[in-house]
Design an enzyme around this catalytic site. Structure first.
Site, PDB file in Angstrom:
ATOM      1  N   HIS A 285     -10.560   5.725 -14.365  1.00  0.00           N
ATOM      2  CA  HIS A 285      -9.651   4.580 -14.543  1.00  0.00           C
ATOM      3  C   HIS A 285      -8.365   5.066 -15.222  1.00  0.00           C
ATOM      4  O   HIS A 285      -7.368   5.299 -14.554  1.00  0.00           O
ATOM      5  CB  HIS A 285     -10.383   3.511 -15.347  1.00  0.00           C
ATOM      6  CG  HIS A 285      -9.691   2.191 -15.438  1.00  0.00           C
ATOM      7  ND1 HIS A 285      -8.569   1.873 -14.716  1.00  0.00           N
ATOM      8  CD2 HIS A 285      -9.982   1.076 -16.172  1.00  0.00           C
ATOM      9  CE1 HIS A 285      -8.195   0.634 -15.002  1.00  0.00           C
ATOM     10  NE2 HIS A 285      -9.027   0.132 -15.883  1.00  0.00           N
ATOM     11  N   HIS A 324      -6.326   4.849  -3.505  1.00  0.00           N
ATOM     12  CA  HIS A 324      -6.503   3.717  -4.410  1.00  0.00           C
ATOM     13  C   HIS A 324      -7.476   2.744  -3.762  1.00  0.00           C
ATOM     14  O   HIS A 324      -7.448   2.571  -2.542  1.00  0.00           O
ATOM     15  CB  HIS A 324      -5.160   3.021  -4.658  1.00  0.00           C
ATOM     16  CG  HIS A 324      -5.163   2.141  -5.855  1.00  0.00           C
ATOM     17  ND1 HIS A 324      -5.675   0.867  -5.829  1.00  0.00           N
ATOM     18  CD2 HIS A 324      -4.747   2.367  -7.126  1.00  0.00           C
ATOM     19  CE1 HIS A 324      -5.560   0.343  -7.033  1.00  0.00           C
ATOM     20  NE2 HIS A 324      -5.014   1.221  -7.843  1.00  0.00           N
ATOM     21  N   ASP A 380      -0.632   7.127 -10.909  1.00  0.00           N
ATOM     22  CA  ASP A 380      -0.918   8.267 -11.775  1.00  0.00           C
ATOM     23  C   ASP A 380      -0.304   9.570 -11.296  1.00  0.00           C
ATOM     24  O   ASP A 380      -0.248  10.542 -12.049  1.00  0.00           O
ATOM     25  CB  ASP A 380      -2.439   8.461 -11.896  1.00  0.00           C
ATOM     26  CG  ASP A 380      -3.068   7.380 -12.743  1.00  0.00           C
ATOM     27  OD1 ASP A 380      -2.420   6.982 -13.713  1.00  0.00           O
ATOM     28  OD2 ASP A 380      -4.181   6.943 -12.427  1.00  0.00           O
TER      29      ASP A 380
HETATM   30  N1  ACO Z   1      -8.307  13.125  -2.115  1.00  0.00           N
HETATM   31  C1  ACO Z   1      -8.949  13.427  -0.963  1.00  0.00           C
HETATM   32  N2  ACO Z   1      -9.660  12.539  -0.248  1.00  0.00           N
HETATM   33  C2  ACO Z   1      -9.734  11.293  -0.735  1.00  0.00           C
HETATM   34  C3  ACO Z   1      -9.083  10.892  -1.937  1.00  0.00           C
HETATM   35  C4  ACO Z   1      -8.341  11.864  -2.631  1.00  0.00           C
HETATM   36  N3  ACO Z   1      -7.707  11.581  -3.762  1.00  0.00           N
HETATM   37  N4  ACO Z   1      -9.323   9.592  -2.164  1.00  0.00           N
HETATM   38  C5  ACO Z   1     -10.100   9.178  -1.164  1.00  0.00           C
HETATM   39  N5  ACO Z   1     -10.351  10.197  -0.296  1.00  0.00           N
HETATM   40  C6  ACO Z   1     -11.092  10.150   0.952  1.00  0.00           C
HETATM   41  C7  ACO Z   1     -12.598   9.992   0.686  1.00  0.00           C
HETATM   42  O1  ACO Z   1     -13.219  11.256   0.573  1.00  0.00           O
HETATM   43  C8  ACO Z   1     -13.022   9.234   1.890  1.00  0.00           C
HETATM   44  O2  ACO Z   1     -13.079  10.121   2.962  1.00  0.00           O
HETATM   45  P1  ACO Z   1     -14.229   9.956   4.101  1.00  0.00           P
HETATM   46  O3  ACO Z   1     -13.915   8.651   4.774  1.00  0.00           O
HETATM   47  O4  ACO Z   1     -14.071  11.146   4.966  1.00  0.00           O
HETATM   48  O5  ACO Z   1     -15.522   9.927   3.350  1.00  0.00           O
HETATM   49  C9  ACO Z   1     -11.849   8.297   2.169  1.00  0.00           C
HETATM   50  O6  ACO Z   1     -10.696   8.962   1.638  1.00  0.00           O
HETATM   51  C10 ACO Z   1     -11.994   6.920   1.534  1.00  0.00           C
HETATM   52  O7  ACO Z   1     -12.194   7.119   0.144  1.00  0.00           O
HETATM   53  P2  ACO Z   1     -13.024   6.130  -0.793  1.00  0.00           P
HETATM   54  O8  ACO Z   1     -13.727   6.987  -1.802  1.00  0.00           O
HETATM   55  O9  ACO Z   1     -13.837   5.185   0.042  1.00  0.00           O
HETATM   56  O10 ACO Z   1     -11.883   5.313  -1.456  1.00  0.00           O
HETATM   57  P3  ACO Z   1     -12.079   4.389  -2.692  1.00  0.00           P
HETATM   58  O11 ACO Z   1     -11.211   3.232  -2.430  1.00  0.00           O
HETATM   59  O12 ACO Z   1     -13.496   4.109  -2.994  1.00  0.00           O
HETATM   60  O13 ACO Z   1     -11.549   5.301  -3.908  1.00  0.00           O
HETATM   61  C11 ACO Z   1     -10.167   6.224  -5.581  1.00  0.00           C
HETATM   62  C12 ACO Z   1     -10.358   5.118  -4.546  1.00  0.00           C
HETATM   63  C13 ACO Z   1     -11.370   6.238  -6.552  1.00  0.00           C
HETATM   64  C14 ACO Z   1      -8.920   5.963  -6.385  1.00  0.00           C
HETATM   65  C15 ACO Z   1     -10.077   7.567  -4.842  1.00  0.00           C
HETATM   66  O14 ACO Z   1      -9.010   7.523  -3.916  1.00  0.00           O
HETATM   67  C16 ACO Z   1      -9.908   8.744  -5.802  1.00  0.00           C
HETATM   68  O15 ACO Z   1     -10.911   9.219  -6.358  1.00  0.00           O
HETATM   69  N6  ACO Z   1      -8.649   9.208  -6.030  1.00  0.00           N
HETATM   70  C17 ACO Z   1      -8.403  10.279  -6.945  1.00  0.00           C
HETATM   71  C18 ACO Z   1      -8.469   9.787  -8.396  1.00  0.00           C
HETATM   72  C19 ACO Z   1      -7.273   8.948  -8.768  1.00  0.00           C
HETATM   73  O16 ACO Z   1      -6.127   9.284  -8.486  1.00  0.00           O
HETATM   74  N7  ACO Z   1      -7.548   7.835  -9.475  1.00  0.00           N
HETATM   75  C20 ACO Z   1      -6.502   6.942  -9.957  1.00  0.00           C
HETATM   76  C21 ACO Z   1      -6.591   5.615  -9.306  1.00  0.00           C
HETATM   77  S1  ACO Z   1      -5.258   4.563  -9.827  1.00  0.00           S
HETATM   78  C22 ACO Z   1      -5.741   3.903 -11.325  1.00  0.00           C
HETATM   79  O17 ACO Z   1      -6.904   3.816 -11.664  1.00  0.00           O
HETATM   80  C23 ACO Z   1      -4.677   3.433 -12.221  1.00  0.00           C
END
Ligand code: ACO
Length: 446
Positions: A285, A324, A380
């Site tokens: 988060h 996101h 971020d």
């Molecule tokens: N890098 C590479 N691949 C990614 C990323 C990423 N940052 N984020 C998502 N994906 C991929 C997943 O592996 C998934 O691929 P698949 O379909 O082949 O399995 C697809 O994109 C969908 O991802 P989900 O995990 O379903 O997306 P979700 O909405 O659940 O997750 C999250 C969102 C947690 C923010 C994720 O994108 C992530 O972990 N990002 C990196 C951490 C980050 O930057 N967090 C800050 C969020 S903003 C905040 O909290 C203020």
């Protein structure tokens, strides 16, 4: 007579119009039901009428992590993740960031409208005159270990404040509630700065009534103890204030859920805010921007970007600061931060990490892996680089997030308290444990 159907308590009720209802056929019993649809949702308790027998509890919806559950009605923040839209109380985030200060935006979040001249004067006065911490709070903070994480200190101090203001328990007393709102927004920069000074072993600098909100924070953090002649650069104060606007609220995120859930038991707002800050402490988060900086440092130069991209595409790691849960388009906050970054670098000198970040964004923009998954930079991705350039250590990043989010937490908390639909939060579960078994009277199980 309009067509009739079975209502939530099994009574015959007028059938809702076709476009505003969902027809459900329970294949277990052959019975059909009509569930009203409002604002694109069904009322989950309506599912309880769908039962196999008179003794059946009724149908539940299973939704771990609340991915498809609206837990409240809210008029505070609107997000359209597909279109990349974020609005507070109807105002687009870019207009607020461009034309209003953080404290005006905090007022907007809490009271629903932008303050007029008198309202703003009173609000600024109230916030300014509540910035001091009781001397015993200072002693309390002194008790933390020298290398305590400032976010841990923030969580502990917020909870501790509830013992200094026992009147805060009177959450239904309007003037008392407003006083705690002033105190919490006012004291956040002071607690944050004290936590930072404690961690570097420097004397605390008290807040000044003649400084603006962000300016006061920068002064309390960075003013050398041996001088009073320190003024933070006005560009840095302005940009920090903009960052505060961008982080002030984001509807029902993890920390806001914590604020509302703890608040639903009618705990005082300091205790609720401590719970919300605790939720924000988690790396999924409030901690992602710290990981972005670590990742960019590790990459080190633009020619090593292809290697990182290969690792990400092979599923070996995430591209931190990308993606996101809600935004499946550009995060409008990231766009604003990217625009103000050059102003910061004019003061601080260009942070070499920004060139790696910009190049990384360019590469991702044209790569099918990221396009198909709608992965764009989130708030971020750029905020950590700005904080780092301004001289904040990485463990202060989540604290800098928590300072402005306090206004959003309080707005959401107050909305929850005044909402007649809300009760103490208490979800159901699907029990997966063993059936009834009896404790053997003697002996130990094999
Ligand atoms: N890098 C590479 N691949 C990614 C990323 C990423 N940052 N984020 C998502 N994906 C991929 C997943 O592996 C998934 O691929 P698949 O379909 O082949 O399995 C697809 O994109 C969908 O991802 P989900 O995990 O379903 O997306 P979700 O909405 O659940 O997750 C999250 C969102 C947690 C923010 C994720 O994108 C992530 O972990 N990002 C990196 C951490 C980050 O930057 N967090 C800050 C969020 S903003 C905040 O909290 C203020």
């Amino acid at each position: 007579m309009p067509p009739r159907t079975r209502g939530p308590r099994g009574r015959s009720v007028a059938k809702p119009k076709k476009e505003s209802a969902l027809s459900v056929l329970d294949q277990r019993t052959g019975r059909s039901y009509t569930l009203p649809v409002q604002q694109g949702s069904i009322h989950a308790p309506d599912l309880r009428q769908i039962r196999r027998s008179e003794t059946d509890f009724g149908l539940l919806s299973y939704d771990p992590s609340f991915q498809n559950t609206a837990a409240c009605k809210s008029s505070i923040t609107y997000i359209d993740g597909g279109a990349g839209i974020l609005r507070y109380r109807g105002y687009p985030i870019d207009e607020l960031a461009g034309h209003r200060s953080y404290l005006e935006v905090a007022y907007l979040l809490v009271y629903g409208h932008l303050p007029n001249k008198n309202e703003l004067g009173d609000w600024l006065h109230n916030i300014t005159y509540h910035t001091m911490l009781h001397e015993n709070v200072k002693k309390f903070m002194d008790g933390f270990h020298h290398d305590a994480h400032p976010m841990g200190m923030l969580v502990g101090t917020l909870a501790g404040l509830s013992t200094f203001y026992p009147e805060a328990k009177q959450i239904h007393d309007e003037p008392v509630r407003q006083r705690q709102i002033h105190r919490l927004i006012a004291k956040m920069p002071t607690i944050a700065a004290f936590a930072f000074r404690h961690s570097i072993g420097m004397a605390y600098i008290y807040p000044s009534n003649d400084l603006g909100y962000a300016e006061n924070l920068l002064t309390m953090m960075h003013r050398p103890s041996w001088t009073t002649g320190y003024t933070p650069d006005p560009v840095l104060s302005k940009v920090l204030d903009i960052l505060f606007v961008l982080h002030a609220d984001h509807e029902q995120n993890c920390s806001t859920l914590a604020m509302r859930t703890v608040g639903s038991s009618h705990a005082d707002p300091y205790t609720c805010a401590a719970a919300a800050a605790a939720a924000l402490y988690g790396p999924l988060h409030g901690g992602a921007n710290e990981q972005v900086v670590a990742m960019l440092r590790e990459v080190g130069s633009r020619d090593r970007i292809p290697r990182l991209i290969r690792q990400v595409k092979a599923g070996k790691r995430l591209l931190m600061g990308f993606g996101h849960r809600i935004y499946k388009n550009r995060d409008p906050r990231a766009e604003i931060i990217k625009k103000v970054a050059p102003e910061v670098f004019q003061v601080t000198g260009r942070n070499p990490l920004i060139d790696i970040a910009l190049e990384l964004e360019k590469v991702a923009e044209s790569d099918d892996y990221f396009i198909k998954r709608h992965l764009y930079p989130n708030v971020d991705f750029y905020s950590g680089i700005i904080y780092q350039s301004m001289g904040f250590p990485v463990d202060m990043f989540p604290v800098l997030f928590a300072i402005p989010r306090m206004s959003g937490w309080l707005a959401q908390w107050q909305e929850m308290l005044l909402d007649p639909d809300q009760k103490i939060s208490r979800p159901r579960q699907l029990y997966t444990g063993s059936g009834l078994r009896h404790v053997p009277r003697s002996g130990t199980p094999d």
